[in-house]
Design a protein around this motif. Structure first.
Motif, short mmCIF file in Angstrom:
data_model
loop_
_atom_site.label_atom_id
_atom_site.label_comp_id
_atom_site.label_asym_id
_atom_site.label_seq_id
_atom_site.Cartn_x
_atom_site.Cartn_y
_atom_site.Cartn_z
N VAL A 275 0.83 -1.21 0.00
CA VAL A 275 0.00 0.00 0.00
C VAL A 275 0.86 1.26 0.00
CG1 VAL A 275 -1.77 1.28 1.29
CG2 VAL A 275 -1.91 -1.22 1.13
N PHE A 276 1.90 1.26 0.83
CA PHE A 276 2.74 2.45 0.95
C PHE A 276 4.05 2.34 0.18
CE2 PHE A 276 0.07 2.67 4.82
CZ PHE A 276 -0.55 3.89 4.54
N HIS A 277 4.16 1.34 -0.71
CA HIS A 277 5.29 1.18 -1.63
C HIS A 277 6.64 1.27 -0.92
CE1 HIS A 277 2.17 1.37 -4.62
NE2 HIS A 277 1.78 2.53 -4.14
N SER A 278 6.79 0.49 0.12
CA SER A 278 8.03 0.36 0.92
C SER A 278 8.37 1.60 1.72
CB SER A 278 9.21 -0.04 0.03
OG SER A 278 8.96 -1.31 -0.56
N ASN A 279 7.42 2.50 1.90
CA ASN A 279 7.62 3.60 2.84
C ASN A 279 7.28 3.04 4.22
OD1 ASN A 279 7.14 5.80 4.64
ND2 ASN A 279 6.94 7.16 2.88
N ARG A 280 8.29 2.83 5.03
CA ARG A 280 8.11 2.13 6.31
C ARG A 280 7.47 3.01 7.39
NH1 ARG A 280 8.87 -2.30 3.44
NH2 ARG A 280 10.95 -2.44 2.63
N THR A 281 7.70 4.30 7.33
CA THR A 281 7.21 5.17 8.40
C THR A 281 5.70 5.39 8.33
OG1 THR A 281 7.76 7.18 7.14
CG2 THR A 281 9.42 6.33 8.69
N ARG A 282 5.13 5.39 7.16
CA ARG A 282 3.68 5.64 7.04
C ARG A 282 2.83 4.60 7.76
NH1 ARG A 282 3.17 7.83 0.87
NH2 ARG A 282 4.11 9.87 1.26
N PRO A 283 3.07 3.30 7.56
CA PRO A 283 2.25 2.34 8.31
C PRO A 283 2.51 2.40 9.81
CG PRO A 283 3.90 1.20 7.00
CD PRO A 283 3.94 2.63 6.60
N ILE A 284 3.73 2.75 10.20
CA ILE A 284 4.02 2.88 11.63
C ILE A 284 3.17 4.00 12.22
CG2 ILE A 284 5.79 3.49 13.33
CD1 ILE A 284 7.85 2.10 11.44
N VAL A 285 3.15 5.13 11.55
CA VAL A 285 2.35 6.27 12.01
C VAL A 285 0.87 5.89 12.05
CG1 VAL A 285 1.55 8.60 11.41
CG2 VAL A 285 3.98 8.06 11.30
N LEU A 286 0.38 5.29 10.98
CA LEU A 286 -1.03 4.95 10.88
C LEU A 286 -1.44 3.96 11.98
CD1 LEU A 286 -3.68 5.08 9.13
CD2 LEU A 286 -2.81 3.04 7.99
N LEU A 287 -0.69 2.87 12.11
CA LEU A 287 -1.06 1.83 13.06
C LEU A 287 -0.92 2.30 14.50
CD1 LEU A 287 0.51 -1.19 11.16
CD2 LEU A 287 -1.93 -0.71 11.45
N LEU A 288 0.17 2.98 14.83
CA LEU A 288 0.33 3.47 16.21
C LEU A 288 -0.71 4.54 16.54
CD1 LEU A 288 4.18 3.66 16.93
CD2 LEU A 288 2.49 2.05 17.83
N SER A 289 -1.11 5.33 15.57
CA SER A 289 -2.16 6.33 15.82
C SER A 289 -3.48 5.64 16.16
CB SER A 289 -2.35 7.23 14.60
OG SER A 289 -1.20 8.00 14.36
#
Length: 181
Positions: A62-76
């Protein structure tokens, strides 16, 4: 990289806070008499297992190997679910089980993205050392969680575990937002 280590540290505090203190909150001392106990103990780790799978998929696809975006989304979302849990009475077992599953999903979901972040930030030649340093940071923060959350619970009551978890998730989001390739 150090900000990423802080972020996984806060994520680990939240994760271990849930693993350590939530069974005590929901099950209490008379857990043997509660027929729903088995589901309470399964909801959190099952959510964590599914969260780890989905977190990696989100990162890659979904985020094309951008690791920080899912971290932000899930932790939020983990922070939001934890805050909701502050206000749900423990007698609402079915709702509690659902929220525990979601808390596990969102709090542990970023884990796979954190490990994939090491070679992104440090390169493949330093990835092993980076994972080791990041893992050490995660466990150091997790160790601090025990006495810190225990004191918070003692001062503010058992439901404060969920607020403490939400704060840790928010601090993890704040730290990971500073990470750039």
């Amino acid at each position: 990289f150090l900000c990423a280590c802080m972020a996984i540290g806060f994520q680990s505090m939240a994760r271990y806070g849930l693993i350590t203190w939530v069974p005590l909150y929901y099950l209490g001392h008379d857990w043997r008499e509660n027929p729903i106990s088995v589901w309470i103990t399964l909801a959190l780790p099952l959510g964590m297992a599914l969260g780890a799978l989905c977190g990696g998929y989100l990162s890659d696809r979904v985020f094309h190997s951008n690791r920080t975006r899912p971290i932000v989304l899930l932790l939020s979302f983990g922070a939001a679910v934890s805050l909701v849990m502050c206000f749900v009475p423990r007698e609402y077992n079915m709702l509690g089980i659902g929220l525990l599953f979601l808390a596990g999903f969102f709090v542990y979901g970023p884990q796979s993205s954190f490990w994939a972040l090491c070679p992104d930030l440090l390169g493949t030649k330093r990835a092993g050392t980076g994972v080791g340093v990041m893992d050490a940071a995660a466990y150091a923060f997790a160790a601090v969680q025990g006495p810190l959350f225990g004191a918070i619970i003692q001062w503010h009551g058992e439901a404060s575990i969920f607020f403490a978890t939400a704060v840790c998730c928010a601090l993890g989001v704040s730290a990971i937002l500073l990470v750039r390739k």
